[in-house]
Structures are given as C-alpha cells and as structure tokens.
Motif scaffolding. Structure first.
Motif, PDB file in Angstrom:
ATOM      1  N   ASP A 188       0.822  -1.198   0.000  1.00  0.00           N
ATOM      2  CA  ASP A 188       0.000   0.000   0.000  1.00  0.00           C
ATOM      3  C   ASP A 188       0.861   1.256   0.000  1.00  0.00           C
ATOM      4  OD1 ASP A 188       0.471   1.025   2.817  1.00  0.00           O
ATOM      5  OD2 ASP A 188      -0.258  -0.983   3.249  1.00  0.00           O
ATOM      6  N   VAL A 189       0.210   2.407  -0.115  1.00  0.00           N
ATOM      7  CA  VAL A 189       0.959   3.656  -0.255  1.00  0.00           C
ATOM      8  C   VAL A 189       1.780   3.982   0.984  1.00  0.00           C
ATOM      9  CG1 VAL A 189      -0.552   4.685  -1.974  1.00  0.00           C
ATOM     10  CG2 VAL A 189      -1.107   4.961   0.445  1.00  0.00           C
ATOM     11  N   GLY A 190       1.314   3.573   2.161  1.00  0.00           N
ATOM     12  CA  GLY A 190       2.080   3.827   3.370  1.00  0.00           C
ATOM     13  C   GLY A 190       3.356   2.999   3.412  1.00  0.00           C
ATOM     14  N   ALA A 191       3.232   1.702   3.138  1.00  0.00           N
ATOM     15  CA  ALA A 191       4.404   0.823   3.108  1.00  0.00           C
ATOM     16  C   ALA A 191       5.337   1.220   1.983  1.00  0.00           C
ATOM     17  CB  ALA A 191       3.966  -0.629   2.958  1.00  0.00           C
ATOM     18  N   GLN A 192       4.756   1.618   0.851  1.00  0.00           N
ATOM     19  CA  GLN A 192       5.550   2.057  -0.293  1.00  0.00           C
ATOM     20  C   GLN A 192       6.429   3.250   0.093  1.00  0.00           C
ATOM     21  OE1 GLN A 192       3.309   3.796  -3.658  1.00  0.00           O
ATOM     22  NE2 GLN A 192       4.116   2.118  -4.896  1.00  0.00           N
ATOM     23  N   ALA A 193       5.832   4.223   0.752  1.00  0.00           N
ATOM     24  CA  ALA A 193       6.577   5.417   1.155  1.00  0.00           C
ATOM     25  C   ALA A 193       7.705   5.060   2.117  1.00  0.00           C
ATOM     26  CB  ALA A 193       5.629   6.428   1.800  1.00  0.00           C
ATOM     27  N   LEU A 194       7.441   4.146   3.055  1.00  0.00           N
ATOM     28  CA  LEU A 194       8.472   3.760   4.011  1.00  0.00           C
ATOM     29  C   LEU A 194       9.640   3.085   3.302  1.00  0.00           C
ATOM     30  CD1 LEU A 194       8.071   2.291   7.512  1.00  0.00           C
ATOM     31  CD2 LEU A 194       9.536   1.102   5.887  1.00  0.00           C
ATOM     32  N   ILE A 195       9.342   2.170   2.365  1.00  0.00           N
ATOM     33  CA  ILE A 195      10.407   1.467   1.646  1.00  0.00           C
ATOM     34  C   ILE A 195      11.209   2.443   0.796  1.00  0.00           C
ATOM     35  CG2 ILE A 195      10.851  -0.254  -0.160  1.00  0.00           C
ATOM     36  CD1 ILE A 195       8.466  -1.846   1.006  1.00  0.00           C
ATOM     37  N   TRP A 196      10.525   3.373   0.119  1.00  0.00           N
ATOM     38  CA  TRP A 196      11.245   4.394  -0.659  1.00  0.00           C
ATOM     39  C   TRP A 196      12.169   5.207   0.232  1.00  0.00           C
ATOM     40  CZ3 TRP A 196       6.272   6.375  -3.536  1.00  0.00           C
ATOM     41  CH2 TRP A 196       5.972   5.498  -4.597  1.00  0.00           C
ATOM     42  N   ASP A 197      11.668   5.621   1.391  1.00  0.00           N
ATOM     43  CA  ASP A 197      12.481   6.431   2.301  1.00  0.00           C
ATOM     44  C   ASP A 197      13.719   5.664   2.764  1.00  0.00           C
ATOM     45  OD1 ASP A 197      10.795   8.587   2.137  1.00  0.00           O
ATOM     46  OD2 ASP A 197       9.723   8.157   4.013  1.00  0.00           O
ATOM     47  N   GLN A 198      13.548   4.378   3.053  1.00  0.00           N
ATOM     48  CA  GLN A 198      14.676   3.580   3.527  1.00  0.00           C
ATOM     49  C   GLN A 198      15.718   3.402   2.421  1.00  0.00           C
ATOM     50  OE1 GLN A 198      15.294   2.568   6.523  1.00  0.00           O
ATOM     51  NE2 GLN A 198      13.356   2.863   7.609  1.00  0.00           N
ATOM     52  N   ILE A 199      15.273   3.203   1.186  1.00  0.00           N
ATOM     53  CA  ILE A 199      16.217   3.057   0.067  1.00  0.00           C
ATOM     54  C   ILE A 199      16.943   4.377  -0.176  1.00  0.00           C
ATOM     55  CG2 ILE A 199      16.374   2.725  -2.444  1.00  0.00           C
ATOM     56  CD1 ILE A 199      14.217   0.597  -2.199  1.00  0.00           C
ATOM     57  N   ARG A 200      16.201   5.491  -0.125  1.00  0.00           N
ATOM     58  CA  ARG A 200      16.833   6.800  -0.326  1.00  0.00           C
ATOM     59  C   ARG A 200      17.869   7.084   0.761  1.00  0.00           C
ATOM     60  NH1 ARG A 200      11.537   9.123  -2.650  1.00  0.00           N
ATOM     61  NH2 ARG A 200      10.730   8.918  -0.555  1.00  0.00           N
ATOM     62  N   ALA A 201      17.527   6.751   1.995  1.00  0.00           N
ATOM     63  CA  ALA A 201      18.464   7.009   3.092  1.00  0.00           C
ATOM     64  C   ALA A 201      19.719   6.158   2.955  1.00  0.00           C
ATOM     65  CB  ALA A 201      17.776   6.729   4.434  1.00  0.00           C
ATOM     66  N   ALA A 202      19.541   4.894   2.584  1.00  0.00           N
ATOM     67  CA  ALA A 202      20.702   4.013   2.409  1.00  0.00           C
ATOM     68  C   ALA A 202      21.548   4.456   1.218  1.00  0.00           C
ATOM     69  CB  ALA A 202      20.230   2.573   2.223  1.00  0.00           C
ATOM     70  N   ARG A 203      20.904   4.914   0.165  1.00  0.00           N
ATOM     71  CA  ARG A 203      21.610   5.442  -1.014  1.00  0.00           C
ATOM     72  C   ARG A 203      22.471   6.633  -0.619  1.00  0.00           C
ATOM     73  NH1 ARG A 203      19.601   9.846  -3.843  1.00  0.00           N
ATOM     74  NH2 ARG A 203      20.308  10.161  -5.998  1.00  0.00           N
ATOM     75  N   ALA A 214       8.375  -2.978 -12.139  1.00  0.00           N
ATOM     76  CA  ALA A 214       7.367  -2.800 -13.179  1.00  0.00           C
ATOM     77  C   ALA A 214       6.578  -1.513 -12.968  1.00  0.00           C
ATOM     78  CB  ALA A 214       6.408  -4.004 -13.184  1.00  0.00           C
ATOM     79  N   ASP A 215       6.773  -0.853 -11.821  1.00  0.00           N
ATOM     80  CA  ASP A 215       6.133   0.425 -11.536  1.00  0.00           C
ATOM     81  C   ASP A 215       7.011   1.518 -12.143  1.00  0.00           C
ATOM     82  OD1 ASP A 215       5.245   2.829 -10.444  1.00  0.00           O
ATOM     83  OD2 ASP A 215       4.686   1.917  -8.530  1.00  0.00           O
ATOM     84  N   LEU A 216       6.623   2.043 -13.291  1.00  0.00           N
ATOM     85  CA  LEU A 216       7.483   2.979 -14.005  1.00  0.00           C
ATOM     86  C   LEU A 216       7.640   4.294 -13.265  1.00  0.00           C
ATOM     87  CD1 LEU A 216       6.569   2.320 -17.743  1.00  0.00           C
ATOM     88  CD2 LEU A 216       8.142   1.128 -16.215  1.00  0.00           C
ATOM     89  N   ASP A 217       6.623   4.730 -12.535  1.00  0.00           N
ATOM     90  CA  ASP A 217       6.776   5.936 -11.716  1.00  0.00           C
ATOM     91  C   ASP A 217       7.840   5.717 -10.650  1.00  0.00           C
ATOM     92  OD1 ASP A 217       4.886   7.489 -13.065  1.00  0.00           O
ATOM     93  OD2 ASP A 217       3.238   6.651 -11.902  1.00  0.00           O
ATOM     94  N   GLU A 218       7.830   4.554 -10.044  1.00  0.00           N
ATOM     95  CA  GLU A 218       8.837   4.215  -9.038  1.00  0.00           C
ATOM     96  C   GLU A 218      10.219   4.159  -9.676  1.00  0.00           C
ATOM     97  OE1 GLU A 218       8.634   1.044  -5.698  1.00  0.00           O
ATOM     98  OE2 GLU A 218       9.208  -0.058  -7.509  1.00  0.00           O
ATOM     99  N   LEU A 219      10.319   3.521 -10.837  1.00  0.00           N
ATOM    100  CA  LEU A 219      11.604   3.369 -11.514  1.00  0.00           C
ATOM    101  C   LEU A 219      12.177   4.731 -11.884  1.00  0.00           C
ATOM    102  CD1 LEU A 219      13.178   0.781 -12.363  1.00  0.00           C
ATOM    103  CD2 LEU A 219      12.288   1.137 -14.661  1.00  0.00           C
ATOM    104  N   ILE A 220      11.328   5.586 -12.434  1.00  0.00           N
ATOM    105  CA  ILE A 220      11.779   6.926 -12.832  1.00  0.00           C
ATOM    106  C   ILE A 220      12.106   7.773 -11.605  1.00  0.00           C
ATOM    107  CG2 ILE A 220      11.015   9.087 -13.904  1.00  0.00           C
ATOM    108  CD1 ILE A 220       9.403   7.332 -15.889  1.00  0.00           C
TER     109      ILE A 220
END
Length: 555
Positions: A451-466, A477-483
C-alpha cells in the motif's frame, strides 16, 4: 465522498445488487482482520476496493470467494443469501477470482490450463476449444489455445487467468492487483477489455494500490482501514491524494529523488554476462550484459517481464550459472572481489543484499516465526550468529528493532510470516536486507503489492541508504517508481540492454514504448552517471580509468 458504511438496498422495481456484504467480521488469534465490514457492488460495474496492506482486503475477498468463513455477518449474491463452504460454492454462484500471483501450469498449453479442473463442463476436446475461442472473441482477449504458458508474457498469462474464470461461468470477477506487473500499454489494453466486458454485464471487484488507475477504471470505490469500512467514494470526483488520506490518513507519497549522491566508486561491475536457456534450445536469455553501479547510485532496469530481468538478478546473485561473463563487487571495506564462481552465500557475505521478486519463494519461510526469518541469508554474521553458532537472542532482539523501525505490523516476533499481510512481509524482508549494511542492494519489485504507506516507508529507507553510499540495482514494473528512484535507467529487451534513459526527462509512456521494443529513442542525459559497454551505449573515460585501476585486484 461518503462516509456511510451501510449497504445500499435495491429500490422498488430495481434488480438487487450483485454482491452485498453486511457486518462481516473475521478474527484470527491475536488479530481482528475484518470488523463489521459493509460492501455493496452493483451489477455491471467496476467496484474498486482500496486500503493499506493488512487493512483486511484480502481476507474479505477470500470470504467472498469461499476460502475463509466469516465469524459474523451475511453475504448476498444477486439478492439471495449464501453461505460458501469452499471456492467451489462461490464458482457455482458465478463468482471467480484472478489472484495476484498467477496460478497457471507453465508446462501446459493455454487450453489445458483453462480446462484443468473443469473437464465436466465442455469436455477436453473440440467442444472445449470452441468454448474458449468463443469467450476470447466475445471479450476481445487474444489467446492462442495451443501456446505453452511458459512462453507467454505476463499480459497474456493474465488473459488466460481471466478466461479460466469466465470458462467456469463467472459473471462476478475479483481481480487482485491486476496491473501490478503490467507496463502502461498493457494496462490500457486490460482496461479496454474490462470496459467492454462491463458493457456485456460483467461485474468486477478491483483490488489495487495504484490510485490513479483506480480513478481511471472504477465506477465506485470502497476504502477499508484497519479492518473496517471507512467510506465510499465516486472516483470521478475525488483525487488520488484524497483517496490516500482515506486509506492511511496521510498524503500520497512520491518516489521522486533528484538530488544526486552518485560517486566515482564502482561497487558492481558486470562484463559480457550471458546465459543460455535451460531448454537446450541454445537461445540466449542474457546476451552480453555490461553494466556498472556506483556507490550512492540507483541503477534502474526497465523491461517487460520475461525479457531477462529475473535471470540477470539471479545470475548476479549466483542462483544461476552464467554461460560466459564476469562479475566483480567492491565491498564496504574497499576490497574488490570477483564473484563469478562464488556461491550465493559467499556473494551475500561479500556485501550483497537481496530483495527477491517473489518473497514467498525466495525471501521467507512462511511457516516459521519472524525472528527465524531474520536469520535467512545472514546466518554467518552478527547479530544473528556468534562464530559458528546462531545467536537466537541476538536474532530476536534485532527482529524487534526491524519491526519497530520498518513499521512491521504484527502481534509479535513469534508469529509465522504467513500471518502477516503482503506489505508487512515485504517490510520485514527489506528491513532484514538493509540491516546487514550491504555495499549493493539488488531490489526486485521492492514495493509490488504494497500500500501507499508501506511504499513510502520502503522508498524512504532506500533513499536514506543510497545517501549513505549504498549502490542499488533496481528492477520494477512500476514505471513511476523506476523513474522517481533511479539515477540512471537501462532498458532491457530480449536479454539485451538496448537503451539508456534519463529519469529527469523520460516519461512512463516513452519508457514503456522502449520496453516493448517499439523504439530505442528515449530521452538520455547526464543525470546520475552510470554507463556501460552494453549494446547501444558507450564506455566513458571514467569507466576505463576505474577498470585500469582495478585490473590488478581482478586478477
């Protein structure tokens, strides 16, 4: 928008609704999955069901499909009360379900998959074939009855699943995350099919986390939060942001990352990686893959499923043996090692974290407790091991930390992984992999089905680790996510890297066109900084210098 949770009664002279769920409650040990849920679905409509992972959507649909039995509440289908003991009863009532994870036998043909288990309806010969062809023509779904399923793309497999339920007489169809693995053009085709079938009187329950798509296809939306109905909405009069707020009480998150953290330090280098198909045909599943991922970089791989992305990931992880080519990894300690002939465990120990495409198959032991799943793939390293011995206390303590930091919603760490919703399972996997402080994270569809809440958390964790220097190889397969997440995007088609795209300027439509092989002319630019020697690209001076400087270590 309406906050009413009560079912809608049919007026005088009106046909009763297709489905009415009233006061549905379902309890499991320690968890109330559904609490007094109400849902009314009219005939010949696409009715979307939205909510967080763990909100109770899947349980509710399993109840409607006869896979679970409610503790309280009633079900009506076409105005008549029903009690389903099994999916067989639901199928007899005209209800079919297309699951998110397709349930097809790869070694059988399309016709054999459709007929399997329903042989009594139309036999197994010419009559069954005629019925399948008739359904395909009437609904506008192109299929080849004699094609092997293993050779079909994901969109074709989905059509087979839909035809399976239609073949069994379904007029009310549950679609669980039907667009999760489709590119934009395939989503448009699916929606055209659904609209045409809706005109023919079919009814759809559409489960999705992609709110823009919900607004594009649905006639009505019911939102569930924490197991209970919180409201209904007209998708034509609400925004995605408003739906997100109904679902999770917060604004719709965005994956966009534009500040660059890319360094010159090469973490992963792949050169000339090739892999032949296992069927003995000599066909190249991977054909001369060259790529580089640097510290602080997210390199996205775009491609329609079945074009080699899975094989690329599994070959880099050592789960498949390359026919030719070499792989190097530079760990957090700055040491560069060739991984080409190492086992998967040794590659993990060298500094690779892995979020698999299929968390059930490669990421979790579903029958085992969460703390034991924390150990998987990390059993030789602290905090879950001390020397040659597992540190069970350390594993449990670290699992509690992951549960808290990654918002894994669970009654405790001793429950089986199967008891968690898909999104919470995914957060556990992501938390486990990032906890090892890897040099490289291979993330295959990291937010699929969440869901959008879990999605946001995972994005934040990847950005922080990056930002902390993590290199990420991202397949989505989510092109918005990929871009949004990527610093550089490479397009994969038929086992080759055929184009580079600049995330700062490419659109999902342009990227989708390149993914289907329609064009390799996509916007490119200097955003990010990853280059490769693969087809359609050139090697940069920086790459050559790094290759020269690392030559002695590569041996």
């Amino acid at each position: 928008m309406s906050s009413s949770a009560a079912p809608v009664a049919a007026g005088a002279g009106e046909a009763p609704p297709a489905v009415v769920l009233s006061g549905i409650t379902k309890r499991f040990p320690g968890v109330v999955a559904n609490s007094d849920v109400h849902l009314t679905v009219r005939h010949a409509e696409v009715h979307a069901l939205c909510g967080e992972n763990g909100a109770g959507k899947s349980t509710l649909m399993k109840i409607l499909y006869g896979m679970q039995h409610p503790d309280e509440g009633t079900i009506e289908v076409n105005g008549a009360p029903v009690r389903f003991r099994s999916p067989t009863d639901a199928i007899r009532a005209g209800i079919g379900m297309v699951h998110q994870h397709f349930m097809l036998a790869d070694n059988l043909t399309v016709l054999e998959n459709v007929v399997l288990g329903a042989e009594r309806l139309h036999g197994i010969g010419a009559r069954a074939r005629r019925r399948l062809v008739e359904l395909a023509e009437r609904t506008g779904m192109r299929v080849e009855p004699d094609a092997l399923v293993e050779r079909l793309g994901v969109a074709d497999r989905q059509r087979v699943e839909i035809l399976k339920v239609l073949y069994r007489g379904a007029r009310i169809i549950i679609l669980d995350e039907p667009t999760a693995v489709l590119v934009p053009q395939e989503v448009d085709e699916l929606f055209d099919t659904l609209r045409g079938m809706r005109e023919q009187g079919y009814t759809f329950l559409f489960i999705s986390h992609k709110l823009d798509e919900v607004r594009a296809i649905a006639d009505s939306v019911t939102v569930i939060r924490r197991g209970t109905t919180v409201g209904t909405a007209d998708p034509k009069s609400v925004s995605s942001r408003q739906l997100a707020e109904m679902m999770v009480g917060s604004a719709l998150p965005s994956p966009e990352t534009r500040e660059s953290t890319v360094t010159d330090q090469v973490v992963l280098r792949v050169e000339g990686l090739s892999l032949l198909a296992e069927d003995g045909s000599g066909r190249a599943v991977l054909d001369g893959i060259d790529l580089v991922v640097r510290s602080g970089e997210v390199l996205g791989i775009a491609g329609v499923e079945g074009n080699g992305q899975t094989e690329l990931v599994e070959t880099v992880m050592g789960m498949r043996h390359a026919s030719s080519g070499r792989v190097w990894l530079t760990g957090r300690d700055g040491t560069t090692r060739e991984l080409t002939n190492l086992t998967t465990l040794h590659r993990r120990e060298a500094g690779i974290g892995y979020v698999p495409e299929d968390r059930h198959r490669h990421g979790l032991l579903l029958t085992q407790p969460l703390w034991l799943n924390r150990v998987l793939g990390h059993q030789t390293r602290p905090p879950v091991s001390r020397g040659q011995w597992l540190d069970l206390a350390g594993a449990k303590q670290d699992t509690r930390r992951i549960v808290e930091e990654f918002d894994v919603r669970t009654p405790g760490i001793d429950v089986a992984a199967a008891a968690l919703s898909g999104g919470n399972q995914q957060k556990l996997v992501v938390g486990r992999e990032l906890s090892a402080d890897p040099a490289l994270l291979i993330a295959s569809h990291p937010t699929r089905g969440v869901d959008v809440g879990a999605q946001a958390l995972i994005w934040d964790q990847i950005r922080a680790a990056r930002a902390g220097g993590l290199a990420v190889l991202l397949i989505s397969a989510d092109l918005d996510e990929l871009i949004g997440l990527s610093d550089t995007i490479k397009v994969m088609f038929r086992g080759r890297l055929v184009a580079d795209a600049d995330p700062a300027s490419v659109t999902p439509e342009e990227l989708g066109s390149a993914m289907t092989g329609a064009t390799t002319d996509v916007p490119t630019g200097a955003h990010g900084g990853s280059t490769s020697d693969g087809p359609g690209t050139g090697s940069s001076t920086a790459d050559s210098e790094v290759a020269d400087s690392e030559g002695g270590e590569r041996g």
